[in-house]
Scaffold this motif. Structure first.
Motif, PDB file in Angstrom:
ATOM      1  N   PHE B 193       0.815  -1.220   0.000  1.00 34.92           N
ATOM      2  CA  PHE B 193       0.000   0.000   0.000  1.00 34.92           C
ATOM      3  C   PHE B 193       0.849   1.270   0.000  1.00 34.92           C
ATOM      4  CE2 PHE B 193      -2.165  -3.396   2.435  1.00 34.92           C
ATOM      5  CZ  PHE B 193      -3.200  -3.651   1.546  1.00 34.92           C
ATOM      6  N   ASN B 194       1.926   1.247  -0.769  1.00 33.78           N
ATOM      7  CA  ASN B 194       2.829   2.396  -0.781  1.00 33.78           C
ATOM      8  C   ASN B 194       3.422   2.572  -2.177  1.00 33.78           C
ATOM      9  OD1 ASN B 194       4.064   4.561   0.470  1.00 33.78           O
ATOM     10  ND2 ASN B 194       5.470   3.348   1.723  1.00 33.78           N
ATOM     11  N   ALA B 195       4.075   3.693  -2.397  1.00 27.36           N
ATOM     12  CA  ALA B 195       4.819   3.939  -3.637  1.00 27.36           C
ATOM     13  C   ALA B 195       6.139   4.545  -3.195  1.00 27.36           C
ATOM     14  CB  ALA B 195       4.054   4.907  -4.541  1.00 27.36           C
ATOM     15  N   ILE B 196       7.238   3.836  -3.449  1.00 29.16           N
ATOM     16  CA  ILE B 196       8.556   4.245  -2.935  1.00 29.16           C
ATOM     17  C   ILE B 196       9.420   4.759  -4.094  1.00 29.16           C
ATOM     18  CG2 ILE B 196      10.595   3.516  -1.656  1.00 29.16           C
ATOM     19  CD1 ILE B 196       9.019   1.238  -0.452  1.00 29.16           C
ATOM     20  N   PRO B 197       9.714   6.068  -4.109  1.00 26.64           N
ATOM     21  CA  PRO B 197      10.465   6.646  -5.231  1.00 26.64           C
ATOM     22  C   PRO B 197      11.964   6.454  -5.046  1.00 26.64           C
ATOM     23  CG  PRO B 197       9.907   8.375  -3.698  1.00 26.64           C
ATOM     24  CD  PRO B 197       9.353   7.094  -3.117  1.00 26.64           C
ATOM     25  N   HIS B 198      12.373   5.211  -4.910  1.00 25.65           N
ATOM     26  CA  HIS B 198      13.756   4.915  -4.539  1.00 25.65           C
ATOM     27  C   HIS B 198      14.038   3.454  -4.872  1.00 25.65           C
ATOM     28  CE1 HIS B 198      16.746   4.465  -0.918  1.00 25.65           C
ATOM     29  NE2 HIS B 198      17.290   4.152  -2.070  1.00 25.65           N
ATOM     30  N   ILE B 199      14.814   3.221  -5.955  1.00 21.82           N
ATOM     31  CA  ILE B 199      15.221   1.871  -6.328  1.00 21.82           C
ATOM     32  C   ILE B 199      16.725   1.886  -6.533  1.00 21.82           C
ATOM     33  CG2 ILE B 199      14.976   0.035  -8.052  1.00 21.82           C
ATOM     34  CD1 ILE B 199      12.149   0.949  -8.573  1.00 21.82           C
ATOM     35  N   ASP B 200      17.403   0.937  -5.921  1.00 28.73           N
ATOM     36  CA  ASP B 200      18.872   0.897  -5.872  1.00 28.73           C
ATOM     37  C   ASP B 200      19.332   2.111  -5.051  1.00 28.73           C
ATOM     38  OD1 ASP B 200      21.558   0.204  -6.319  1.00 28.73           O
ATOM     39  OD2 ASP B 200      21.220  -0.345  -8.400  1.00 28.73           O
ATOM     40  N   THR B 201      20.640   2.376  -5.004  1.00 32.99           N
ATOM     41  CA  THR B 201      21.134   3.438  -4.124  1.00 32.99           C
ATOM     42  C   THR B 201      21.136   4.797  -4.825  1.00 32.99           C
ATOM     43  OG1 THR B 201      23.336   2.812  -4.844  1.00 32.99           O
ATOM     44  CG2 THR B 201      22.571   1.879  -2.775  1.00 32.99           C
ATOM     45  N   PHE B 202      21.257   5.845  -4.015  1.00 36.15           N
ATOM     46  CA  PHE B 202      21.320   7.191  -4.582  1.00 36.15           C
ATOM     47  C   PHE B 202      22.731   7.507  -5.068  1.00 36.15           C
ATOM     48  CE2 PHE B 202      17.401   7.672  -2.133  1.00 36.15           C
ATOM     49  CZ  PHE B 202      16.621   8.312  -3.078  1.00 36.15           C
TER      50      PHE B 202
END
Lengths: 337, 337
Positions: B193-202
């Motif tokens: 139930f979420n949307a995470i704008p972060h895949i792999d590292t920054f």
């Protein structure tokens, strides 16, 4: 202090429930509260400031004793009843799509174009949820850098379809876990574990109404027909809070660090942007909040003056009920009620 | 017909499992199959063409009897073992990020740049899942209209993180339904139930590695450093199949109906685009498919030559295992193995 008789049409719905809560929380000067809903809900009880209040039927004749009616019972109900409410002497703040593009109806986000309440003729429209959070976030940037073009992709929660949307997602997820067949009713397809690029109906130009709202409402609210908007509206399995990936191109040079400072100082915006600590706005964590949350603010290297950002807000509050109550507050401030 | 000894490194993982299945399904000329995995999985069984095969340990010395090794055991394993495999005389097709931008390593999507396999020196890299489906869809449009700029927002499934990602989403959803506390392990935040704008590292420029892969890999695969790419990569609670909202701007005039025809005729693309019947590609319906599905093809009215589309593909198949096997097929076709 003057107090106002306030009606809430659709008082038992997802947005109506929030409207009552927000009127309480913000200590709106309510003299009398009148929850209105469909015939089937007549006599049911809602609570307001610790007091039980009976739901009455939303129908002609029900608005004569009201100063303000907050409508959130769908487009058909607004078309049916808003003109009657106005002729009974009440100001309507309408959360549906019925009057938003009517040239006689102001479309207002209090942080963006509060002065538009001045020219109302009885009805003021509340913009679409995805438009509200986008424009609250973009207003300070538009003022400073002049936005030429917006490319936006949305990640919208099921509560945008009211309680039935929430129940459908929860039931489908339960069916998946219990290995039962998923039933589809509210949405055209399964919403659990899916991404549906289709919100509201399709229009002739192959965009959905939801997408075209983001185009037309941006022009009307910013009083700027020149801003070009390219939207994709997508429903995802999130209960509450819409997220948006927003890309802008500006006339004047824009730099991410400065844009972040501009946003940090703007009203109703909270910048949550510390990627070194994995901090950015998240739908699952922002239920019940009032601000528009902005993160992942970064230069767009693909264009001369560009910026990318991630914008999240509670679609039932700032995207609907809260904005409506803030419009009512603006009416009071400008002595237009 | 010549048959090949094929190793699968990471054979017990989500992608490795698909690789074995796809080698079977496509009737790849396998002489001997050798599933390899970590020490803990030694002696476990996998099935290949109805036969039980024992998993062996992926380690130096294990590659001498192989013609081709398909690697999908993560970046560290590829860094450790791929050079050893090459020195033992085996060609490595690597699904990790380890060698993708190495100038001595071709990065190949067989529908886009098959001829790049010709200059391999032992290792060929399989592109990132979100890049593969984007470029399969864009290749025929780039050939015809010359793409100048891409703005893309992704809606990525948890299977991109392998089995642990799938299990984490399922367990969090179960906890939600049973009213238990959600545990977070694989992702930096709750994914249900979420949307995470972060895949792999920054990275230093505030984009994630996942986003920058879409920029750099596009340049390398299209042999075109001029295409500008502006990406936002987002994880959503979908089990399998990535979706992408893709906006392009082209040099030459582009018209939606013609673009749709161009896409319909292209290899490995299926256009599913009948909005009057609510038909468009959906992640929940495309598990196990091999094509890249394109829908919501529509003119972008915000720019002179622009197009919007919605692209979905099975991230474990075309986004990973299938593309790797297709690279192996291309090697055979070009007699480079």
């Amino acid at each position: 202090m003057k107090r106002y008789s306030v009606g809430v049409v659709g008082a038992m719905g997802a947005v109506g429930t929030e409207m009552l809560k927000i009127l309480e929380q913000r200590d709106f000067p309510v003299g009398n509260i009148k929850p209105l809903d469909v015939k089937e809900n007549e006599g049911k009880k809602v609570y307001f400031n610790g007091r039980e209040v009976e739901v009455q039927v939303a129908q002609e004749g029900a608005f004569g004793d009201l100063d303000i009616a907050l409508f959130s019972a769908g487009e058909a109900a607004s078309c049916d009843l808003a003109p009657a409410a106005v002729s009974e002497g009440c100001i309507v703040i309408d959360n549906s799509n019925a009057f938003r593009m009517d040239s006689k109806v102001p479309l207002v986000i209090p942080e963006v174009n509060p002065e538009d309440v001045m020219w109302h003729e009885g009805i003021i429209a509340n913009p679409n949820c995805s438009t509200i959070q986008m424009l609250v976030a973009l207003k300070p940037l538009h003022d400073r850098y002049t936005i030429k073009r917006i490319v936006v992709s949305t990640y919208q929660a099921v509560s945008g379809s009211g309680l039935p949307g929430i129940l459908e997602l929860e039931e489908q997820v339960r069916a998946y876990i219990e290995n039962r067949e998923l039933k589809v009713k509210v949405y055209p397809h399964q919403i659990a574990f899916n991404a549906i690029p289709h919100i509201d109906t399709f229009t002739d130009n192959a965009y959905t109404k939801e997408e075209m709202k983001m185009v037309h409402e941006t022009h009307k609210i910013f009083h700027d027909e020149k801003i070009r908007v390219s939207p994709t509206a997508v429903r995802i399995p999130v209960i509450r809070c819409h997220s948006e990936a927003i890309n802008i191109e500006t006339e004047k040079p824009i730099e991410a660090q400065e844009a972040k400072e501009v946003l940090s100082k703007a009203p109703s915006i909270k910048v949550i942007d510390d990627i070194s600590a994995n901090v950015y706005p998240l739908a699952a964590e922002l239920k019940g909040t009032d601000e528009v949350y902005v993160g992942r603010i970064r230069q767009d290297f693909s264009v001369k003056n560009g910026l990318n950002m991630w914008v999240v807000a509670d679609n039932l509050r700032k995207g609907a009920a809260l904005n409506a109550v803030q419009i009512a507050e603006t009416l009071i401030k400008y002595k237009k009620v």
